[in-house]
Design an enzyme around this catalytic site. Sequence first.
Site, mmCIF file in Angstrom:
data_model
loop_
_atom_site.group_PDB
_atom_site.id
_atom_site.type_symbol
_atom_site.label_atom_id
_atom_site.label_comp_id
_atom_site.label_asym_id
_atom_site.label_seq_id
_atom_site.Cartn_x
_atom_site.Cartn_y
_atom_site.Cartn_z
ATOM 1 N N HIS A 15 0.956 -1.307 0.052
ATOM 2 C CA HIS A 15 -0.105 0.174 0.025
ATOM 3 C C HIS A 15 0.914 1.253 0.149
ATOM 4 O O HIS A 15 1.736 1.372 1.106
ATOM 5 C CB HIS A 15 -0.830 0.191 1.204
ATOM 6 C CG HIS A 15 -1.915 -1.073 1.411
ATOM 7 N ND1 HIS A 15 -3.034 -1.122 0.772
ATOM 8 C CD2 HIS A 15 -1.508 -2.441 2.056
ATOM 9 C CE1 HIS A 15 -3.752 -2.090 1.146
ATOM 10 N NE2 HIS A 15 -2.794 -3.058 1.686
ATOM 11 N N ASN A 17 0.605 4.574 0.878
ATOM 12 C CA ASN A 17 0.812 5.194 2.223
ATOM 13 C C ASN A 17 1.088 4.404 3.460
ATOM 14 O O ASN A 17 1.469 4.969 4.515
ATOM 15 C CB ASN A 17 -0.649 6.062 2.385
ATOM 16 C CG ASN A 17 -0.854 7.278 1.603
ATOM 17 O OD1 ASN A 17 -0.170 8.345 2.036
ATOM 18 N ND2 ASN A 17 -1.666 7.048 0.641
ATOM 19 N N HIS A 65 -2.800 9.849 6.173
ATOM 20 C CA HIS A 65 -3.439 10.430 5.111
ATOM 21 C C HIS A 65 -3.643 12.309 5.293
ATOM 22 O O HIS A 65 -3.601 13.005 4.561
ATOM 23 C CB HIS A 65 -5.084 10.308 4.907
ATOM 24 C CG HIS A 65 -5.020 8.475 4.504
ATOM 25 N ND1 HIS A 65 -5.569 7.573 4.676
ATOM 26 C CD2 HIS A 65 -3.944 7.922 3.564
ATOM 27 C CE1 HIS A 65 -5.388 6.442 4.103
ATOM 28 N NE2 HIS A 65 -4.262 6.805 3.430
ATOM 29 N N GLU A 227 -9.275 -11.234 7.077
ATOM 30 C CA GLU A 227 -8.290 -10.350 7.966
ATOM 31 C C GLU A 227 -9.030 -10.494 9.435
ATOM 32 O O GLU A 227 -8.350 -10.279 10.666
ATOM 33 C CB GLU A 227 -8.137 -9.028 7.594
ATOM 34 C CG GLU A 227 -6.794 -8.572 7.248
ATOM 35 C CD GLU A 227 -6.532 -7.204 6.864
ATOM 36 O OE1 GLU A 227 -7.513 -6.552 6.264
ATOM 37 O OE2 GLU A 227 -5.355 -6.569 7.064
HETATM 38 C C1 6MZ Z 1 -6.403 -3.575 5.056
HETATM 39 C C2 6MZ Z 1 -5.055 -2.065 4.581
HETATM 40 C C3 6MZ Z 1 -4.140 -2.668 5.284
HETATM 41 O O1 6MZ Z 1 -4.396 3.342 -0.223
HETATM 42 O O2 6MZ Z 1 -3.791 5.282 1.293
HETATM 43 N N1 6MZ Z 1 -4.431 -0.713 4.202
HETATM 44 N N2 6MZ Z 1 -6.202 -2.431 4.348
HETATM 45 N N3 6MZ Z 1 -5.570 -4.259 5.884
HETATM 46 C C4 6MZ Z 1 -4.268 -3.827 5.858
HETATM 47 N N4 6MZ Z 1 -3.543 -4.344 6.683
HETATM 48 C C5 6MZ Z 1 -2.954 -4.119 7.918
HETATM 49 N N5 6MZ Z 1 -2.945 -1.983 5.325
HETATM 50 C C6 6MZ Z 1 -3.178 -0.809 4.506
HETATM 51 O O3 6MZ Z 1 -2.375 3.145 1.649
HETATM 52 C C7 6MZ Z 1 -3.204 2.821 3.163
HETATM 53 C C8 6MZ Z 1 -4.661 2.432 3.030
HETATM 54 O O4 6MZ Z 1 -4.405 1.025 2.647
HETATM 55 C C9 6MZ Z 1 -5.362 0.067 3.358
HETATM 56 C C10 6MZ Z 1 -6.056 1.176 4.149
HETATM 57 O O5 6MZ Z 1 -7.189 1.373 3.273
HETATM 58 C C11 6MZ Z 1 -5.169 2.371 4.219
HETATM 59 O O6 6MZ Z 1 -5.964 3.528 4.523
HETATM 60 P P1 6MZ Z 1 -3.280 4.064 0.458
HETATM 61 O O7 6MZ Z 1 -2.122 4.410 -0.316
#
Ligand code: 6MZ
Length: 362
Positions: A15, A17, A65, A227
């Site tokens: 991801h 962020n 964010h 999860e």
């Molecule tokens: C579920 C996750 C995550 O999209 O803003 N995100 N969603 N489970 C996880 N496991 C720990 N880790 C990250 O990156 C951040 C976003 O990715 C998702 C969440 O929606 C988080 O806000 P972006 O680049």
Amino acid sequence: MEWLVSMPKVEVHAHLNGSIRDSTLLELAKALGEKGVIDFSEVEHVVLKNDRSLAEVFKLFDLIHILTTDHMTVTRITKEVIEDFASENVVYLELRTTPKRNDSIGMTKRSYMEAVVKGLKADSSVDVVFTPYAEDARSLVNSLPTNDGYNGKTRKKIYVRLLLSIDRRETTAAAMETVMLALEMRHLGVVGIDLSGNPLVGEWATYVPALKFARDLGLHITLHCGEVPNRPEVQAMLDFLPQRIGHAIFFEEEDWRKLKSSKIPVEICLTSNIRTLSVPSLDVHHFADLYNAKHPLVLCTDDSGVFSTSVSNEYKIATSTFGLGKREIFELAKSAAEFIFADDGVKEDLRKIFDSAVKNLG
Ligand code: 6MZ
């Protein structure tokens, strides 16, 4: 660890962020602290904290964010995250991010994604190949140096593809907007859709129309699945037959059977699962059972910044915890190339990269 760093690797569950350097986050927090938008001393403690429950992780994302959601910062973190993965010889990265609206600064989901793409195109210390293969004359393998180019002697090259994430907080209409955007951005390296976000929020039925639409129009789908305990959702997700799933933790016997017979590849995030306390300890992690069953698996970081890890470190953990030897680890890394969402030309290139790296195994 050195050979794990120099081995070519594929990362498909990262991801944006969640993959930011701590130093960048602290710098952004300091700047916002000076403007009086946040209290830096409180934020510093949160950013540097290591053990967080799953609920705390989502609180941290809300904070991240606030720090990152402006166009310039989105471009910067995209560039840095790619450089960081390339520096440990990730040769193919599928980076996922949630397109965001921020009305106060005139940000739309589209302009957010344009800022991401600007990060892919930015003047960087690495060569980033992100357009679809047929349109790109400079495939990685053609530009590979003849003697081993993965030991830091040459400029790194990395394939990058994008997945747009639907956040579980979103409505059907917002999810559909993300899918439309993904379809329009295919020529810029967007290959699929991810469903993520706090697993305690939202209902599977909300996202199905957008996910079906995406799939019908040829986008690949990966879902965060299991999860948290939610049997009906796990079953519905497996029945949907996504091209990959992430995590796969809270499964019942029948779900494991269904998963194994479906051969849906699983993105395994060892450190993330331990840090969020979703799996009590590595020795009971489902990686072992799936690996022994020869189920398709890819080791991934999830959020390398938030969990202070790297792809090499995830492989190292697999080596030390599950007793995998050099050759087995290499085969595991190589097999990941078969489960990527990019086109066959890229897959073919990656196979060649791994075939040429095998001689460095020793
Ligand atoms: C579920 C996750 C995550 O999209 O803003 N995100 N969603 N489970 C996880 N496991 C720990 N880790 C990250 O990156 C951040 C976003 O990715 C998702 C969440 O929606 C988080 O806000 P972006 O680049």
